[in-house]
Design a protein around this motif. Structure first.
Motif, PDB file in Angstrom:
ATOM      1  N   GLU A 128       0.824  -1.212   0.000  1.00 36.93           N
ATOM      2  CA  GLU A 128       0.000   0.000   0.000  1.00 36.93           C
ATOM      3  C   GLU A 128       0.857   1.261   0.000  1.00 36.93           C
ATOM      4  O   GLU A 128       0.549   2.243  -0.686  1.00 36.93           O
ATOM      5  N   GLN A 129       1.947   1.228   0.759  1.00 37.91           N
ATOM      6  CA  GLN A 129       2.836   2.393   0.798  1.00 37.91           C
ATOM      7  C   GLN A 129       3.568   2.576  -0.521  1.00 37.91           C
ATOM      8  O   GLN A 129       3.788   3.704  -0.968  1.00 37.91           O
ATOM      9  N   LEU A 130       3.936   1.475  -1.160  1.00 34.24           N
ATOM     10  CA  LEU A 130       4.569   1.566  -2.477  1.00 34.24           C
ATOM     11  C   LEU A 130       3.604   2.161  -3.499  1.00 34.24           C
ATOM     12  O   LEU A 130       3.994   2.983  -4.340  1.00 34.24           O
ATOM     13  N   ALA A 131       2.333   1.755  -3.410  1.00 34.95           N
ATOM     14  CA  ALA A 131       1.333   2.300  -4.331  1.00 34.95           C
ATOM     15  C   ALA A 131       1.139   3.792  -4.081  1.00 34.95           C
ATOM     16  O   ALA A 131       0.995   4.582  -5.032  1.00 34.95           O
ATOM     17  N   LEU A 132       1.145   4.193  -2.806  1.00 34.91           N
ATOM     18  CA  LEU A 132       1.024   5.607  -2.476  1.00 34.91           C
ATOM     19  C   LEU A 132       2.225   6.381  -3.007  1.00 34.91           C
ATOM     20  O   LEU A 132       2.071   7.460  -3.596  1.00 34.91           O
ATOM     21  N   ARG A 133       3.420   5.835  -2.801  1.00 33.81           N
ATOM     22  CA  ARG A 133       4.622   6.498  -3.308  1.00 33.81           C
ATOM     23  C   ARG A 133       4.534   6.698  -4.815  1.00 33.81           C
ATOM     24  O   ARG A 133       4.833   7.779  -5.335  1.00 33.81           O
ATOM     25  N   ASP A 134       4.104   5.657  -5.535  1.00 36.78           N
ATOM     26  CA  ASP A 134       4.017   5.749  -6.985  1.00 36.78           C
ATOM     27  C   ASP A 134       2.977   6.777  -7.417  1.00 36.78           C
ATOM     28  O   ASP A 134       3.178   7.510  -8.395  1.00 36.78           O
ATOM     29  N   ALA A 159       3.296   6.795   8.862  1.00 36.96           N
ATOM     30  CA  ALA A 159       4.229   6.206   7.896  1.00 36.96           C
ATOM     31  C   ALA A 159       3.868   6.593   6.470  1.00 36.96           C
ATOM     32  O   ALA A 159       4.746   6.900   5.651  1.00 36.96           O
ATOM     33  N   GLU A 160       2.570   6.589   6.143  1.00 33.92           N
ATOM     34  CA  GLU A 160       2.145   6.977   4.798  1.00 33.92           C
ATOM     35  C   GLU A 160       2.438   8.456   4.542  1.00 33.92           C
ATOM     36  O   GLU A 160       2.859   8.841   3.440  1.00 33.92           O
ATOM     37  N   THR A 161       2.199   9.280   5.548  1.00 39.28           N
ATOM     38  CA  THR A 161       2.507  10.702   5.387  1.00 39.28           C
ATOM     39  C   THR A 161       3.990  10.910   5.140  1.00 39.28           C
ATOM     40  O   THR A 161       4.386  11.749   4.321  1.00 39.28           O
ATOM     41  N   GLY A 196       8.557  12.383   1.732  1.00 39.65           N
ATOM     42  CA  GLY A 196       9.787  12.010   1.025  1.00 39.65           C
ATOM     43  C   GLY A 196       9.716  12.334  -0.451  1.00 39.65           C
ATOM     44  O   GLY A 196      10.700  12.786  -1.051  1.00 39.65           O
ATOM     45  N   GLU A 197       8.551  12.126  -1.047  1.00 47.45           N
ATOM     46  CA  GLU A 197       8.382  12.441  -2.462  1.00 47.45           C
ATOM     47  C   GLU A 197       8.395  13.949  -2.707  1.00 47.45           C
ATOM     48  O   GLU A 197       8.940  14.426  -3.703  1.00 47.45           O
ATOM     49  N   LEU A 198       7.797  14.708  -1.804  1.00 52.62           N
ATOM     50  CA  LEU A 198       7.852  16.168  -1.920  1.00 52.62           C
ATOM     51  C   LEU A 198       9.286  16.666  -1.762  1.00 52.62           C
ATOM     52  O   LEU A 198       9.710  17.598  -2.445  1.00 52.62           O
TER      53      LEU A 198
END
Length: 321
Positions: A4-10, A60-62, A67-69
């Motif tokens: 789920e976190q990988l999908a959010l990152r993508d 963790a999701e935030t 990290g992406e920002l």
């Protein structure tokens, strides 16, 4: 990361790759892209439970989104709104619920708290407040209690503070006999939560600085060879890689007062070293406005001082020994 976190990152990375324009954003009067912010809120990157209108994302999701920002240096109210939301989550639902719902819907929130001084009253000058001149929800702590202050009332003065890092919006907030609603007790753990969130952003930026440097050394040719093939530069980039991965470990381990302080010190210093090497290995192009290298160096300088410099947190750690 979990699937789920990988999908959010993508999802966040795809959004930022397509729509983030740092230079265009910082030229706007408000300093960020409102459309990108709205899409981030729709994705559900804020750590707000579903009962308050959020997506149920965890801390963790935030951190993944931060990290992406950091990776793209995209100007965004996410860090400020995250810290404000975390402060509200330490209170009972009756007092925090309405404010959390507004934040989940995209209202910009910020927290003015005494991380840089010993201020013990609401009245006075609060410096270096994230998005303080833009916030629709203004929370203020005197070190003992948390208050909500209407930012539009006469007793509140807000002024944008120009900084070296133009992609980070800071402000000076002055309160003069301002009316305030006491929400509850101030939780000292908010400082540690804020440090961990900032470290997640720093790691994303540090990793991207290394990626851009490696890409450059593969294409920049000197003496008939890519400069990345020279042993001396390989050693330097290997050192950068170690800094990135150890900073990542420190950030992910920032779960309490000591580990958060350690992470702030290490991630700040690692980011600065990698950004400085990025400028050196890019040569003269790195200091031109068109290239991103100088933006990463500026962010490294600014984020290193935000919420207390490494020296401040080293002193805190010494006091714990």
């Amino acid at each position: 990361m979990t699937p789920e976190q990988l999908a959010l990152r993508d999802a966040v990375r795809s959004l930022l790759d397509k729509h983030s324009d740092v230079r265009a954003a910082i030229e706007t009067p408000h300093g960020y892209d409102k459309a990108v912010w709205a899409r981030l809120c729709d994705i559900g990157v804020l750590p707000i439970p579903e009962r308050h209108g959020g997506s149920g994302a965890t801390r963790a999701e935030t951190h993944v989104a931060l990290g992406e920002l950091g990776r793209t240096l995209t100007p965004s109210p996410l860090l400020a709104s995250t810290i404000a939301a975390e402060a509200l989550l330490t209170l009972d639902d009756e007092r925090s619920g309405p404010l959390l719902r507004r934040i989940a819907d995209g209202a910009i929130a910020t927290l003015a708290w005494p991380w840089d001084n010993d201020q013990s009253s609401l009245d006075g000058v609060h410096r270096y407040v994230l998005d303080g001149d833009l916030a629709e929800i203004l929370l203020v702590s005197d070190g003992e209690h948390l208050y909500e202050v209407d930012p539009e009332q006469p007793g509140v003065s807000r002024e944008h503070t120009p900084t070296m890092d133009q992609a980070r919006r800071l402000a000076t907030v002055r309160l003069t006999n301002a009316e305030a609603t006491r929400l509850g007790r101030w939780s000292p753990e908010i400082r540690d939560i804020a440090l961990a969130a900032l470290c997640a952003e720093q790691v994303g930026a540090t990793a991207r600085a290394l990626e851009l440097t490696v890409e450059h050394t593969r294409t920049r040719v000197q003496f008939g060879r890519p400069i990345g093939s020279f042993q001396a530069l390989k050693h330097r980039m290997a050192d950068m890689h170690v800094l990135v991965e150890t900073a990542r470990s420190a950030a992910e381990a920032a779960t309490d007062e000591v580990s958060a302080a350690v992470a702030k010190v290490y991630c700040s210093e690692a980011f600065f070293k990698v950004a400085a090497e990025m400028v050196q290995l890019h040569g003269g192009i790195a200091i031109t406005w068109e290239h991103d290298a100088h933006l990463y160096l500026k962010r490294a300088h600014g984020s290193g001082q935000l919420f207390g410099s490494p020296a401040v947190h080293l002193e805190r750690l010494r006091a714990k020994i």
